[in-house]
Design an enzyme around this catalytic site. Structure first.
Site, PDB file in Angstrom:
ATOM      1  N   CYS A   1      -0.447   3.985   2.440  1.00 51.56           N
ATOM      2  CA  CYS A   1      -0.370   3.795   3.705  1.00 51.56           C
ATOM      3  C   CYS A   1       1.226   3.954   4.081  1.00 51.56           C
ATOM      4  CB  CYS A   1      -0.586   2.535   4.257  1.00 51.56           C
ATOM      5  SG  CYS A   1      -2.170   1.889   3.492  1.00 51.56           S
ATOM      6  N   ASP A   2       2.229   3.541   3.410  1.00 52.81           N
ATOM      7  CA  ASP A   2       3.536   3.304   4.053  1.00 52.81           C
ATOM      8  C   ASP A   2       4.562   4.075   3.001  1.00 52.81           C
ATOM      9  OD1 ASP A   2       2.385   1.283   5.639  1.00 52.81           O
ATOM     10  OD2 ASP A   2       2.759  -0.239   4.356  1.00 52.81           O
TER      11      ASP A   2
ATOM     12  N   CYS B   1       0.815  -1.186   0.087  1.00 51.15           N
ATOM     13  CA  CYS B   1       0.016  -0.103   0.001  1.00 51.15           C
ATOM     14  C   CYS B   1       0.886   1.312  -0.099  1.00 51.15           C
ATOM     15  CB  CYS B   1      -0.905  -0.090   1.074  1.00 51.15           C
ATOM     16  SG  CYS B   1      -1.765   1.513   1.270  1.00 51.15           S
TER      17      CYS B   1
END
Ligand code: FAD
Lengths: 116, 309
Positions: free
Chosen positions: B138-139, B135
């Site tokens: 997200c990261d 992701c």
């Protein structure tokens, strides 16, 4: 502020109190993002089956998140959420990134004892 | 929860929830069971901007609205149901949950979707969350100022390479073919980005490192020449595999494990239908899953009417 059905830990004092008051604690430190939401959902679903575990969440970007981000066990973690399991105040397991129900229950069962 | 339903739907992604809306609205007793959260892959989508009628929403919100809509017609939706066994072969189908509950039904709609495909190489499991991610939104920021690799050559891989280039010091796209599957605009955008370079025709061999990911080892598929791409992070976008293992040996699957259906979304077994990403089809989107859910539910209703006639 996380919008989940879990009890939130919002200060360092609340974190300390949670660890002092509960033998088994699972804390998911994340955001309202796609990799974190499934883990919060799993924790909510497991709450009735694991009455001996305190399930809590914590906002990754709030100052309180530091208590999880700065743990030696989460050093090198590069995937949200950071999920940490505590027994008697000590870290017994930590995972980085999205987890499945099977992965979470495997840790809970091994470290804290099986659910109902 | 009752233990006998007209229709049981396996999977609460957009296909399963839509089937639930249509079947429950026709006043049938309907149960949707999901092994995970309500919403399926939609929950993994931060921003949905291509679902007609909704300018922009989150996958989470769209999931909740669909589930609420299904429930409003009397459809039961159970998340984290832990389906243990499915018997689709008889006139009466049975679904057994891990807690021992056995649910029977006359018709089943398989809407179990897919999961991200893994490379299945050394080090992959070990470095998930410690360098390997699925992701970008997200990261991505964990890799600010650091070199990363992106594996894949479809739209997701190239679009995410561009968005990750905002954080990373450089992005190496590692792809298994000598051409991309992505659309021309996505390829052009990635090629125009100074931070992005390409390593084509590669077979990924291993992820290596000590406490965290340090390199992706790959080999040229033609010459066999091995390259070590030194990175701190790697994002893997190599498509999806269908969640069809539970139905293997019962309904017909193709060589990729996708459920084979006809135009009415009937499978090889009477009374068993399939909808969404789990079935054999080309375009996998929320809109196509929703369309499938509609067709599968209407076909299942027709099947029940024929049984009663
Ligand atoms: C990161 C990402 C971003 C995306 N972005 C978009 C986008 O912007 N727009 C768009 O249109 N599409 C997008 N997609 C694609 C879209 O999400 C999928 O095509 C769609 O969700 C497929 O729906 P589905 O109902 O067939 O399956 P899924 O959404 O995969 O749902 C299947 C459900 O079945 C459950 N399940 C699996 N096995 C079983 C079983 N044996 N028993 C019971 N339940 C089971 C799973 O837990 C899951 O909840 C995206 C996908 C991803 C991963």
């Amino acid at each position: 502020m996380l919008q989940t059905g879990l009890e939130h830990i919002e200060s360092e004092q609340a974190f300390k109190d949670t660890l002092a008051d509960n033998e088994n604690v699972m804390v998911c430190c994340g955001r309202m993002g796609p990799m974190c939401l499934p883990v919060y959902d799993i924790m909510e679903a497991l709450t009735p089956d694991y009455p001996h575990v305190a399930f809590r969440d914590m906002a990754f970007d709030e100052p309180v998140g530091r208590v999880i981000r700065s743990l030696p066990e989460t050093r090198g973690f590069m995937g949200l959420p950071f999920t940490v399991y505590f027994k008697n105040g000590k870290v017994v397991a930590a995972t980085s990134g999205i987890q499945t129900m099977e992965q979470v229950t495997a840790v809970l069962d091994e470290k804290f004892g099986a659910g109902r | 929860m009752s233990t006998d339903y007209d229709i049981v739907i396996l999977g609460a992604g957009p296909a399963g929830l839509t089937a639930g809306i249509y079947a429950a609205r026709a006043r049938r007793s309907v149960l949707v069971l999901d092994n995970g959260s309500v919403g399926g892959q939609m929950v993994l989508t931060e921003k949905v901007a291509n679902y007609p009628g909704v300018t922009e929403t989150s996958g989470r919100e769209l999931s909740q609205v669909m589930a609420q809509q299904a429930r409003s017609f009397g459809c039961e939706v159970k998340a984290f149901a832990r389906v243990a066994e499915v018997d689709l072969t008889g006139d009466v189908k049975a679904v057994t949950l891990k807690n021992g509950t056995r649910v029977t039904t006359k018709a089943v709609i398989i809407a179990s979707g897919g999961v991200p495909r893994k490379l299945g190489v050394e080090g992959e499991e070990r470095f998930v969350g410690q360098g390997i991610s699925f992701c970008a939104t997200c990261d991505g920021e964990f890799f600010t100022g650091r070199p990363i690799a992106v594996i894949g050559g479809g739209n997701s891989a190239l679009e995410e390479s561009v968005s990750l280039s905002k954080y990373a010091s450089r992005v190496t796209v590692i792809h298994e073919f000598d051409h991309f599957q992505a659309e021309a605009w996505a390829v052009a955008e990635a090629r125009a980005n100074d931070k992005i370079s390409f390593l084509m025709n590669q077979r990924v061999l291993a992820f290596t490192g000590q406490s965290g990911l340090a390199a992706v080892r790959s080999a040229d598929k033609e010459t066999g020449a091995v390259t070590e791409t030194l990175v701190d992070g790697c994002f893997v976008f190599i498509g999806y595999v269908p969640n069809s293992g539970a139905f293997e040996g019962q309904v017909k699957l193709n060589e990729r494990g996708e459920v084979v259906t006809d135009e009415e979304l009937r499978t090889s077994l009477p009374g068993v239908f399939a909808a969404g990403d789990v079935r054999h089809k080309r375009v996998r989107q929320i809109t196509t899953a929703v369309a499938d859910g509609t067709v599968a539910a209407l076909s299942a209703l027709e099947y029940l009417n024929e049984l009663a006639a």
